[in-house]
Design a protein around this motif. Structure first.
Motif, PDB file in Angstrom:
ATOM      1  N   MET A  48       0.786  -1.196   0.418  1.00  0.00           N
ATOM      2  CA  MET A  48       0.050   0.224   0.060  1.00  0.00           C
ATOM      3  C   MET A  48       1.027   1.467  -0.434  1.00  0.00           C
ATOM      4  O   MET A  48       0.264   2.550  -0.429  1.00  0.00           O
ATOM      5  N   ASN A  49       1.871   1.634   0.495  1.00  0.00           N
ATOM      6  CA  ASN A  49       2.482   2.365   0.914  1.00  0.00           C
ATOM      7  C   ASN A  49       3.162   2.792  -0.841  1.00  0.00           C
ATOM      8  O   ASN A  49       3.496   3.839  -1.365  1.00  0.00           O
ATOM      9  N   LYS A  50       4.087   1.809  -1.571  1.00  0.00           N
ATOM     10  CA  LYS A  50       4.133   1.889  -2.474  1.00  0.00           C
ATOM     11  C   LYS A  50       3.191   2.574  -3.608  1.00  0.00           C
ATOM     12  O   LYS A  50       2.581   3.622  -4.390  1.00  0.00           O
ATOM     13  N   ILE A  51       1.366   1.927  -3.445  1.00  0.00           N
ATOM     14  CA  ILE A  51       1.109   2.374  -4.499  1.00  0.00           C
ATOM     15  C   ILE A  51       0.742   3.180  -4.079  1.00  0.00           C
ATOM     16  O   ILE A  51       0.011   4.719  -5.172  1.00  0.00           O
ATOM     17  N   ALA A  52       0.682   4.017  -2.793  1.00  0.00           N
ATOM     18  CA  ALA A  52      -0.366   5.368  -2.654  1.00  0.00           C
ATOM     19  C   ALA A  52       0.685   6.275  -3.143  1.00  0.00           C
ATOM     20  O   ALA A  52       0.319   7.681  -3.390  1.00  0.00           O
ATOM     21  N   GLU A  53       2.653   5.724  -2.983  1.00  0.00           N
ATOM     22  CA  GLU A  53       3.377   7.126  -3.118  1.00  0.00           C
ATOM     23  C   GLU A  53       3.361   7.011  -4.495  1.00  0.00           C
ATOM     24  O   GLU A  53       3.653   8.408  -5.701  1.00  0.00           O
ATOM     25  N   SER A  54       2.508   5.799  -5.843  1.00  0.00           N
ATOM     26  CA  SER A  54       2.797   6.228  -6.860  1.00  0.00           C
ATOM     27  C   SER A  54       1.234   7.243  -7.539  1.00  0.00           C
ATOM     28  O   SER A  54       1.801   7.638  -8.384  1.00  0.00           O
ATOM     29  N   LEU A  55       0.421   7.014  -6.736  1.00  0.00           N
ATOM     30  CA  LEU A  55      -0.697   7.886  -6.628  1.00  0.00           C
ATOM     31  C   LEU A  55      -0.788   9.003  -6.254  1.00  0.00           C
ATOM     32  O   LEU A  55      -1.616   9.806  -6.855  1.00  0.00           O
ATOM     33  N   GLY A  56       0.435   9.775  -5.960  1.00  0.00           N
ATOM     34  CA  GLY A  56      -0.065  10.652  -5.156  1.00  0.00           C
ATOM     35  C   GLY A  56      -0.251  11.469  -6.273  1.00  0.00           C
ATOM     36  O   GLY A  56      -0.517  12.666  -5.533  1.00  0.00           O
ATOM     37  N   GLY A  57       0.727  11.632  -6.769  1.00  0.00           N
ATOM     38  CA  GLY A  57       0.850  13.041  -7.842  1.00  0.00           C
ATOM     39  C   GLY A  57      -0.187  12.591  -8.646  1.00  0.00           C
ATOM     40  O   GLY A  57       0.140  13.705 -10.104  1.00  0.00           O
ATOM     41  N   SER A  58      -1.295  12.143  -8.968  1.00  0.00           N
ATOM     42  CA  SER A  58      -1.835  11.907  -9.640  1.00  0.00           C
ATOM     43  C   SER A  58      -3.766  12.702  -9.238  1.00  0.00           C
ATOM     44  O   SER A  58      -4.876  12.046 -10.408  1.00  0.00           O
ATOM     45  N   GLY A  59      -3.608  13.240  -8.505  1.00  0.00           N
ATOM     46  CA  GLY A  59      -4.847  13.255  -7.762  1.00  0.00           C
ATOM     47  C   GLY A  59      -5.399  12.808  -6.900  1.00  0.00           C
ATOM     48  O   GLY A  59      -6.955  12.548  -6.502  1.00  0.00           O
ATOM     49  N   TYR A  60      -5.656  11.066  -6.571  1.00  0.00           N
ATOM     50  CA  TYR A  60      -6.048  10.262  -5.595  1.00  0.00           C
ATOM     51  C   TYR A  60      -4.813  11.053  -4.133  1.00  0.00           C
ATOM     52  O   TYR A  60      -4.408  11.161  -3.942  1.00  0.00           O
ATOM     53  N   SER A  61      -6.702  10.126  -2.966  1.00  0.00           N
ATOM     54  CA  SER A  61      -5.981  11.117  -1.795  1.00  0.00           C
ATOM     55  C   SER A  61      -4.543   9.444  -0.771  1.00  0.00           C
ATOM     56  O   SER A  61      -5.592   8.653  -1.214  1.00  0.00           O
ATOM     57  N   THR A  62      -3.684  10.138  -0.862  1.00  0.00           N
ATOM     58  CA  THR A  62      -3.104   9.497  -0.152  1.00  0.00           C
ATOM     59  C   THR A  62      -3.583   9.251   0.497  1.00  0.00           C
ATOM     60  O   THR A  62      -3.316   7.936   2.085  1.00  0.00           O
ATOM     61  N   GLU A  63      -4.016   9.927   1.815  1.00  0.00           N
ATOM     62  CA  GLU A  63      -4.911   9.933   3.306  1.00  0.00           C
ATOM     63  C   GLU A  63      -5.755   8.585   2.976  1.00  0.00           C
ATOM     64  O   GLU A  63      -5.840   7.616   4.291  1.00  0.00           O
ATOM     65  N   ARG A  64      -6.471   8.675   2.326  1.00  0.00           N
ATOM     66  CA  ARG A  64      -7.647   7.770   1.668  1.00  0.00           C
ATOM     67  C   ARG A  64      -6.807   6.305   2.081  1.00  0.00           C
ATOM     68  O   ARG A  64      -7.573   5.513   2.463  1.00  0.00           O
ATOM     69  N   LEU A  65      -5.543   6.455   1.178  1.00  0.00           N
ATOM     70  CA  LEU A  65      -4.827   5.288   1.125  1.00  0.00           C
ATOM     71  C   LEU A  65      -4.709   4.495   2.212  1.00  0.00           C
ATOM     72  O   LEU A  65      -4.669   3.783   2.167  1.00  0.00           O
ATOM     73  N   SER A  66      -4.817   5.583   2.900  1.00  0.00           N
ATOM     74  CA  SER A  66      -3.418   4.542   4.050  1.00  0.00           C
ATOM     75  C   SER A  66      -4.610   4.174   5.098  1.00  0.00           C
ATOM     76  O   SER A  66      -3.696   3.809   5.842  1.00  0.00           O
ATOM     77  N   VAL A  67      -5.528   4.415   5.210  1.00  0.00           N
ATOM     78  CA  VAL A  67      -6.908   3.591   5.976  1.00  0.00           C
ATOM     79  C   VAL A  67      -6.566   2.434   5.271  1.00  0.00           C
ATOM     80  O   VAL A  67      -7.647   2.762   4.410  1.00  0.00           O
ATOM     81  N   PRO A  68      -6.978   1.466   6.364  1.00  0.00           N
ATOM     82  CA  PRO A  68      -7.203   0.265   6.375  1.00  0.00           C
ATOM     83  C   PRO A  68      -8.636   0.057   5.959  1.00  0.00           C
ATOM     84  O   PRO A  68      -9.051   0.581   6.786  1.00  0.00           O
ATOM     85  N   TYR A  69      -9.600  -0.508   5.151  1.00  0.00           N
ATOM     86  CA  TYR A  69     -10.395  -0.987   4.947  1.00  0.00           C
ATOM     87  C   TYR A  69     -10.403  -2.703   5.988  1.00  0.00           C
ATOM     88  O   TYR A  69     -10.315  -2.938   6.079  1.00  0.00           O
ATOM     89  N   VAL A  70     -11.972  -0.727   6.764  1.00  0.00           N
ATOM     90  CA  VAL A  70     -12.579  -2.740   7.882  1.00  0.00           C
ATOM     91  C   VAL A  70     -13.972  -2.804   7.028  1.00  0.00           C
ATOM     92  O   VAL A  70     -14.746  -1.386   7.164  1.00  0.00           O
TER      93      VAL A  70
END
Length: 818
Positions: free
Chosen positions: A660-682
Motif C-alpha cells: 500500500m505504501n508504494k501504491i500510495a506513493e505512485s498515485l499521490g501525484g495523480s489526484g488520488y487521496s493518499t490519506e484515504r489510501l493509508s486508512v485500512p479497509y474494514v
C-alpha cells in the motif's frame, strides 16, 4: 273420358303458384329442374312477394313427401328451387318463406341419408351468406348448432363419406356463426350451451392434423383447396373466424371449452396440440383481449394443481407460448397476477418434490417424480424470465421488486406461511429458483441510472442473499448484479479471471460517470464493498465464485468509478490480500491462493484502466515476480484443473505482495487521496449476518471505539477527584499506566476476535440483564400508579389478594379538590 276432363278442369282451378311449382318438376328426376318453368316461378315470386310464404309452404310439403318416399331426385330439385327463390327474393315478405326453408333444411339434416345431410348443409350455407334487411328476433338456431356439431363427430364406416359429413358439419357451424354474428341477436351464439358444442367439435377435427412441425410461429391460414378436402384445415379456419368475432363480454365463453376438451382427451402431455390451439387463439383474437386468455390459463393451472407434474408443465408451457405472443401487444392488468400465480406454483412444486423425497427411500418412482417436478420448476422459471424480459422497463423494475420480496430468508417468520413447512432445504431450493427467475428477468435490462434500479428496497435484500452459506446462491446474486450494472455489454469481454496483458485490446465501452451514479456510490458503495469482501471469505467458493467477484469489481470500475471510488477499490483489494496473508478466518490454502490471484487480476485491470505509469509499473513488477517465485498467486495457475498448492504461506516475502505504501506513493501525484489510501479497509457491521445465517463478524474498529468511549468515561470520573500528592505522583509516573492500558485494549480486542461466539453472547446477555434489572428498579421507584378505591392486586405465596384504600386516605392533586 269423363274422369280425365274432370281432372283437367280441377287442375285449371288450382292456384297459379301451385301450378308454377308443379311445372318445375320433370317426369323423370334425372332430367333435373325445368329451367324455363323455374324462371316463370321466380318472376312470379318477385312480382307477387306476398305469395312467397305459400310457395315455400307448398315446396316444403312436396319435399317432405318425397323424403318419406325416398324419391331423392325430386328432393334435390325442390332444394335447388328453394335456393334459387331465396337468392332472388329480398323483401319484407321473405321472413315466412325463410321459416319454410329452414324447416326443410332441418328435415334433411334429421334424415339418415348422408347425401341429404350434405344437401341441407349446402343450402343452409347459401342462406347464411344472404344479408337480410331487417333482423329476425324470434328465429333461433339451437337445432342447427346441435345437428352440425353431431355431424362433426361422424363415425361412418366409409372413410370418404365420414370425411364428407364432417366437412358438411364444419361448414354448417361456420354458416351458423356468420349468420348469428351478423344478426342483431348475435349474443345468443356465444351462450355457454352453444360454445360447449361448437368449440369441441372444431377442436376434434383440428386434432387430426398430423404435421406438427408446421405449427411453429404464427399458424398459417389454410388455402382454399385445403378447406374443401381437409376437415382439420376447414375446422381451423372456422375456429379462427369464430375467435376473430369474439368481443370483450363473450371471450371467456369461447376459451373455456378449449380447456375442457384438452382435459378430456388428455392433450396436455404431450402438449403440441394445446400449444397449437392457443397460438391460434392468440393470433385470432383482438390484441386488447389477450389478458383474458392469460387469466383463463392461470385459473386452469390453479384448478389442475393436484394433477401430475407433466400436465402442469404442459399448461405452463402453453402459458409461455401465450405470453410470448401477448407481450408484443397488450397484456393488461394481469402482470402481477401472472408472477404471483407462477411463484405460488413454484413453491408448491418444491414442496411436493421434497415431500416425495422425504416420504420414500429413493425408489425409481420417487426419482421419476422428482425429475418431473424439476421439469415443472424449469418451465415456471423459463416462463417468468421470458415474460419479465418482454415487459417495458417500468414494469420490469416492479417485477424485480416483487420477486425479490418473495425470496425467503432463514430465520424470518414472515415467509413461513407462504412457503409452507419446507425446512432449510426447501427454503434453499426456493431461493435458488427465485434468484434464477430474477436473473432471467434482469437479462437485457439497460437502466439509464444504476440508482433507479438498485434502490435500497431492492439492493438490501439482494445483497443479504449474497451472504448465504451456499456458493450457488452467491453466484446467482452476483450474476443479477452484473445484469443491472453492466450497461454497455462489457461482461462478455471480461469473462474469465486472468492477467490481461493489454486492456485496450478488449475495446471496453464506457461513458462519463453521471451525477446520479456518483451519488449512488456515496450512498451504497460501502455496502457493495462489504459484500464483495465477505463473499471472498467463504471457504466453499469455487472457481466460478472468484470469476464472478472479479467481474463485479471490473464492472464497478467501468460503470461507477471516479477517483474516490478507485481509491476505495484499491483499499478493498489490499484488504483482501491481507485477509489471505493473515488468515485470521482459517481459510483453506486454495481459498487463500484464489484471493491472491483475484487481487492480482483486478489490480492489473485497474492499473491499466486509470493508466498511472508508476502504479502500472508496481503492479507489473509484482506479477512478474509471482510468475517466477509464486505462480499459485496468479489465476492462470491456481484455477487449472490440477494445481499443486503450497504447504505454507511465506508472509515475509514482500516482493510477492502489493504494498500500500508504494501504491500510495505512485498515485499521490495523480489526484488520488493518499490519506484515504493509508486508512485500512474494514467492513461495516450490520444485522444481515443474523438474517442470512452467517457466522458472527466482529469489526475491530467498533471495538476500539467502544474501548475509547469507555476510557473517556473513566477519565471524566477521575477528573472529579481531588488533586493530592498521590495524584500528582501518578500523573508524573504515567508510563506504566499507558502500557497497562494498551495491554488491556489488546486483550479485549483479542477476546472479541478469537473467543467463541457463545462466550461473547453470554457476556453481553449478562450485561443486558443487569441493565434491565437496574432500569426496572428505577421505574418502580419513580413511576407508581396512584392508589385505587377498588384495591390493588398483590400476589403472595401464589395467592392473589386485593387491598382496598379508603377514599379519605387517598391524596388528590390540589386542582381536583374544592
Amino acid at each position: 273420358m269423363m274422369p280425365a276432363r274432370a281432372y283437367c278442369c280441377c287442375a285449371a282451378l288450382r292456384p297459379r303458384y301451385k301450378r308454377l311449382v308443379d311445372n318445375i318438376f320433370p317426369e323423370d328426376p334425372k332430367d333435373g329442374l325445368v329451367k324455363a318453368d323455374m324462371e316463370k316461378l321466380t318472376f312470379y315470386a318477385v312480382s307477387a312477394p306476398e305469395k312467397l310464404d305459400r310457395i315455400g309452404a307448398y315446396l316444403a310439403e312436396k319435399l317432405s313427401r318425397d323424403v318419406v318416399r325416398h324419391r331423392y331426385g325430386y328432393v334435390f330439385i325442390a332444394m335447388e328451387a328453394l335456393d334459387q327463390l331465396l337468392m332472388a327474393c329480398h323483401s319484407q315478405s321473405i321472413k315466412p318463406f325463410v321459416e319454410s326453408f329452414l324447416h326443410m333444411v332441418a328435415k334433411l339434416l334429421e334424415s339418415g341419408e348422408p347425401r341429404l345431410q350434405v344437401l341441407g348443409t349446402n343450402s343452409f350455407v347459401k342462406f347464411a351468406n344472404i344479408e337480410e334487411d331487417t333482423p329476425s328476433y324470434h328465429r333461433r338456431y339451437d337445432f342447427f348448432v346441435s345437428r352440425f356439431s353431431a355431424m362433426c363427430h361422424s363415425c361412418h364406416d366409409d372413410p370418404e363419406i365420414q370425411n364428407e359429413i364432417r366437412i358438411a358439419g364444419i361448414r354448417g357451424i361456420q354458416g351458423v356463426v356468420r349468420k348469428t354474428v351478423n344478426d342483431e341477436l348475435r349474443a345468443t351464439i356465444w351462450e355457454p350451451q352453444h360454445m360447449d358444442k361448437i368449440v369441441p367439435s372444431l377442436l376434434y377435427n383440428m386434432q387430426k392434423t398430423e404435421d406438427a412441425d408446421s405449427r411453429i410461429g404464427p399458424p398459417s391460414s389454410p388455402t382454399g383447396g385445403d378447406k374443401e378436402e381437409n376437415p382439420a384445415a376447414l375446422a381451423e379456419n372456422c375456429f379462427r373466424e369464430l375467435l376473430a368475432r369474439a368481443t370483450y363480454g363473450n371471450m371467456n365463453n369461447a376459451v373455456k371449452p378449449v380447456f375442457a376438451h384438452l382435459d378430456h382427451h388428455k392433450l396436455w402431455d404431450p402438449n403440441e396440440f394445446a400449444v397449437h390451439c392457443f397460438k391460434i387463439i392468440m393470433y385470432s383474437i383482438q390484441a386488447q383481449y389477450s389478458h383474458h386468455v392469460i387469466q383463463e390459463i392461470l385459473g386452469h393451472l390453479d384448478f389442475c394443481k393436484r394433477d401430475s407434474p407433466r400436465v402442469r408443465a404442459g399448461i405452463i408451457q402453453v402459458l409461455l407460448e401465450t405470453i410470448a405472443i401477448a407481450a408484443k401487444g397488450s397484456i393488461g392488468p394481469t402482470v402481477l397476477e401472472v408472477f404471483n400465480t407462477l411463484l405460488k406454483h413454484l413453491s408448491l412444486s418444491v414442496d411436493v418434490e421434497l415431500g416425495a423425497k422425504s416420504g420414500s427411500s429413493g425408489n425409481i418412482d420417487t426419482r421419476s417424480k422428482e425429475c418431473e417436478e424439476k421439469m415443472v420448476q424449469n418451465a415456471i422459471i423459463q416462463t417468468i424470465g421470458f415474460f419479465g424480459s418482454n415487459l417495458p422497463d417500468y414494469q420490469r423494475s416492479e417485477i424485480m421488486m416483487f420477486i425479490m420480496g418473495k425470496v425467503p430468508v432463514f430465520g424470518m417468520t414472515a415467509h413461513s406461511s407462504e412457503n409452507g413447512q419446507l425446512g432449510d432445504l426447501g427454503t434453499r431450493r426456493i431461493q435458488i429458483m427465485l434468484l434464477r427467475s430474477l436473473l432471467m428477468v434482469t437479462s437485457g435490462y439497460n437502466a439509464k441510472s444504476v440508482a433507479t434500479v438498485l434502490s435500497a428496497p431492492f439492493l438490501d435484500p439482494l445483497l443479504s442473499s449474497s451472504l448465504m452459506e451456499d456458493c450457488e446462491l452467491r453466484q446467482l446474486v452476483l450474476e443479477v448484479l452484473h445484469n443491472l450494472i453492466d450497461r454497455h455489454d462489457n461482461r462478455a469481454k471480461l469473462r474469465g479471471i486472468r492477467i490481461i496483458p493489454d486492456v485496450s485490446d478488449l475495446k471496453i465501452k464506457r461513458d462519463k460517470i453521471s451525477r446520479q451514479d456518483v451519488s449512488f456510490m456515496k450512498k451504497h458503495g460501502q455496502q457493495l464493498y462489504r459484500h464483495i469482501y465477505l463473499g471472498c471469505k467463504e471457504d466453499d467458493n469455487v472457481h466460478k465464485n472468484f470469476e464472478l467477484l472479479y467481474t463485479t469489481l471490473a464492472l464497478i470500475t467501468i460503470e461507477l468509478a471516479n477517483e474516490e471510488v478507485v481509491t476505495d477499490l484499491i483499499r478493498l483489494a489490499i484488504a483482501l490480500q491481507d485477509m489471505a496473508i493473515l488468515n485470521e478466518d482459517n481459510l483453506s490454502m486454495f481459498s487463500r491462493c484464489s484471493i491472491m490471484a483475484l487481487v492480482a487480476a483486478y489490480l492489473n485491470f485497474l492499473s491499466q484502466m486509470i493508466a498511472v505509469p508508476a502504479f502500472c509499473q508496481h503492479i507489473s513488477k509484482v506479477i512478474e515476480t509471482r510468475t517466477v517465485e509464486g505462480p499459485c498467486f496468479l489465476p492462470e495457475t491456481i484455477f487449472r484443473d490440477k494445481c499443486s498448492l503450497p504447504r505454507t504461506f511465506d508472509k515475509d516475502d514482500k516482493s510477492l505482495f502489493f504494498l500500500m505504501n508504494k501504491i500510495a506513493e505512485s498515485l499521490g501525484g495523480s489526484g488520488y487521496s493518499t490519506e484515504r489510501l493509508s486508512v485500512p479497509y474494514v467492513p461495516q457491521v450490520t444485522d444481515e449476518d443474523r438474517l442470512s445465517r452467517r457466522k458472527s463478524i466482529v469489526d475491530t474498529v467498533s471495538i476500539q471505539v467502544d474501548i475509547l468511549a469507555a476510557n473517556g468515561t473513566e477519565n471524566k470520573v477521575n477528573n472529579t477527584e481531588e488533586i493530592t500528592f498521590e495524584a500528582l505522583k501518578k500523573a508524573i509516573d504515567n508510563t506504566g499506566l499507558e502500557e497497562q492500558e494498551k495491554e488491556k485494549r489488546r486483550l479485549v480486542i483479542e477476546k472479541f476476535q478469537k473467543a467463541p461466539f457463545e462466550e461473547i453472547a453470554a457476556q453481553c446477555e449478562s450485561k443486558a440483564t443487569l441493565l434491565h434489572d437496574r432500569l426496572a428498579q428505577i421505574l418502580e421507584l419513580t413511576i407508581r400508579p396512584p392508589p385505587s378505591p377498588s384495591g390493588t392486586l398483590t400476589i403472595t405465596a401464589g395467592h392473589t389478594h386485593y387491598q382496598s384504600v379508603p377514599v379519605y386516605e387517598m391524596k388528590f392533586p390540589d386542582l381536583c379538590v374544592y
